[in-house]
Write a protein that holds these residues in place. Sequence first.
Motif, mmCIF file in Angstrom:
data_model
loop_
_atom_site.group_PDB
_atom_site.id
_atom_site.type_symbol
_atom_site.label_atom_id
_atom_site.label_comp_id
_atom_site.label_asym_id
_atom_site.label_seq_id
_atom_site.Cartn_x
_atom_site.Cartn_y
_atom_site.Cartn_z
ATOM 1 N N PRO A 28 0.814 -1.214 0.000
ATOM 2 C CA PRO A 28 0.000 0.000 0.000
ATOM 3 C C PRO A 28 0.842 1.256 0.000
ATOM 4 N N ALA A 87 -10.067 6.803 5.654
ATOM 5 C CA ALA A 87 -9.462 5.547 5.217
ATOM 6 C C ALA A 87 -10.534 4.615 4.646
ATOM 7 N N PRO A 93 -5.595 1.874 3.297
ATOM 8 C CA PRO A 93 -5.221 1.494 4.667
ATOM 9 C C PRO A 93 -4.916 2.723 5.517
ATOM 10 N N ARG B 44 -9.313 -0.812 6.811
ATOM 11 C CA ARG B 44 -8.082 -1.574 6.664
ATOM 12 C C ARG B 44 -6.949 -0.872 7.378
ATOM 13 N N THR B 45 -6.308 -1.574 8.232
ATOM 14 C CA THR B 45 -5.052 -1.054 8.743
ATOM 15 C C THR B 45 -4.025 -2.008 8.178
ATOM 16 N N GLU B 46 -2.843 -1.578 8.049
ATOM 17 C CA GLU B 46 -1.840 -2.477 7.510
ATOM 18 C C GLU B 46 -0.672 -2.409 8.468
ATOM 19 N N GLU B 47 -0.139 -3.535 8.700
ATOM 20 C CA GLU B 47 0.967 -3.601 9.629
ATOM 21 C C GLU B 47 2.138 -4.232 8.916
ATOM 22 N N THR B 67 3.758 -5.428 3.921
ATOM 23 C CA THR B 67 2.780 -5.256 4.982
ATOM 24 C C THR B 67 1.641 -6.236 4.807
ATOM 25 N N THR B 69 -2.557 -6.809 5.680
ATOM 26 C CA THR B 69 -3.752 -6.046 6.004
ATOM 27 C C THR B 69 -4.513 -6.684 7.146
ATOM 28 N N ALA B 71 -8.203 -6.244 8.893
ATOM 29 C CA ALA B 71 -9.479 -5.542 8.741
ATOM 30 C C ALA B 71 -10.173 -5.398 10.083
#
Lengths: 137, 201
Positions: A28, A87, A93, B44-47, B67, B69, B71
């Motif tokens: 992303p 977001a 993201p 969505r966060t992405e780590e 990364t 995702t 959710a």
Amino acid sequence: MTDDITGGGREGPGSQWYDNEAGPLVRPYAMTGGRTRPGPTGARLDLIALVTLAADAPDADDGALGPEHRTLIALCATETQSVAELAADADLPVGVVRVLLGDLVELGCVSVSRPVPPAQLPDERILREVIDGLRAL
Amino acid sequence: MVSEKSDATDGDTTALALKILVAGGFGVGKTTLVGAVSEIRPLRTEETLSEAGRLVDDTDGVDRKVTTTVAMDFGRITIRSGLSLYLFGTPGQDRFWFLWDELAQGALGAVVLADTRRLADCFPAVDYFEHRHIPFVVAVNCFTGARRHDAPSVLRALDLDPGTPVVLCDARDRDSGKEVLIRLVEYAGRMHTARLLDSVR
Ligand SMILES: Nc1nc2c(ncn2[C@@H]2O[C@H](COP(=O)(O)OP(=O)(O)OP(=O)(O)O)[C@@H](O)[C@H]2O)c(=O)[nH]1
Ligand SMILES: [Mg+2]
């Protein structure tokens, strides 16, 4: 740091870390030039920090802005939005949105207000309003 | 620290956002509850995997980092213009605990959903909020087929602090979900007042 953007499709050495359980692997950060941390002013924006379009925002056609920057600006144009909403609505993201917002803050396009810490907030009047609002929902 | 509110002379003109977390074990009805009371959207966060999998590799900047995702459920309830509640359904998987810390920061409170057929699933969430002194209510999702438990027995089974609200609910039902949130906001207000009193005593 931003000058070696190569867009998507690049096969990095990290691809082997594919992990089914964790969900699809994505890149992303291509649209942020690989930056995963916002600039100094963007710091660590809370999910519910509110983003307001600056009244004197520079022209959105500014060459420094990418399409995702413009998407965020468009979303803020109607009303103040939280970082989480931006977001979700931009389908980006959260980490990417933080980086992009950091850029927009630096460019003077938006202002971001820190959420009021609950230790200072639960002003009884506001909580009462919330409860009445929930009842009326 | 100066709060946002003090910048404005009229509190009503300052936009306020309140954060409520919805936690609990796998499949306990978190998504259902958030969806019943608000317009739910996936967030969505992405780590970076280094963070998720502890493969620390922070030396060469971040350009190559891959990364993953994660959710989360996310919903907004607009109380009025300038006052909104934001609901976040926390990811159920243990490996994403580090996400909770960010979510929990500055939260008004939390709803811990419980299923009486597997009460122990909500222990981690209960522990988490207790340790951080985040006000929470336990909402017992009354799945059909589950034996009806009364609130006091759940309170005892979970060894909760006596004042902790336990609410029976149907996560699919909007009114029921609203009631859970109302109980939480009331409780958070009481906890806050109690702390204020303690601090001036
Ligand atoms: N009968 C009944 N079914 C429910 C209730 N709440 C949720 N369900 C069902 O239980 C299943 C799981 O609900 P979800 O809301 O997805 O649970 P969740 O906590 O979000 O699950 P994960 O995100 O996978 O941890 C779904 O099929 C729901 O339709 C309830 O109150 N009664
Ligand atoms: Mg879910």
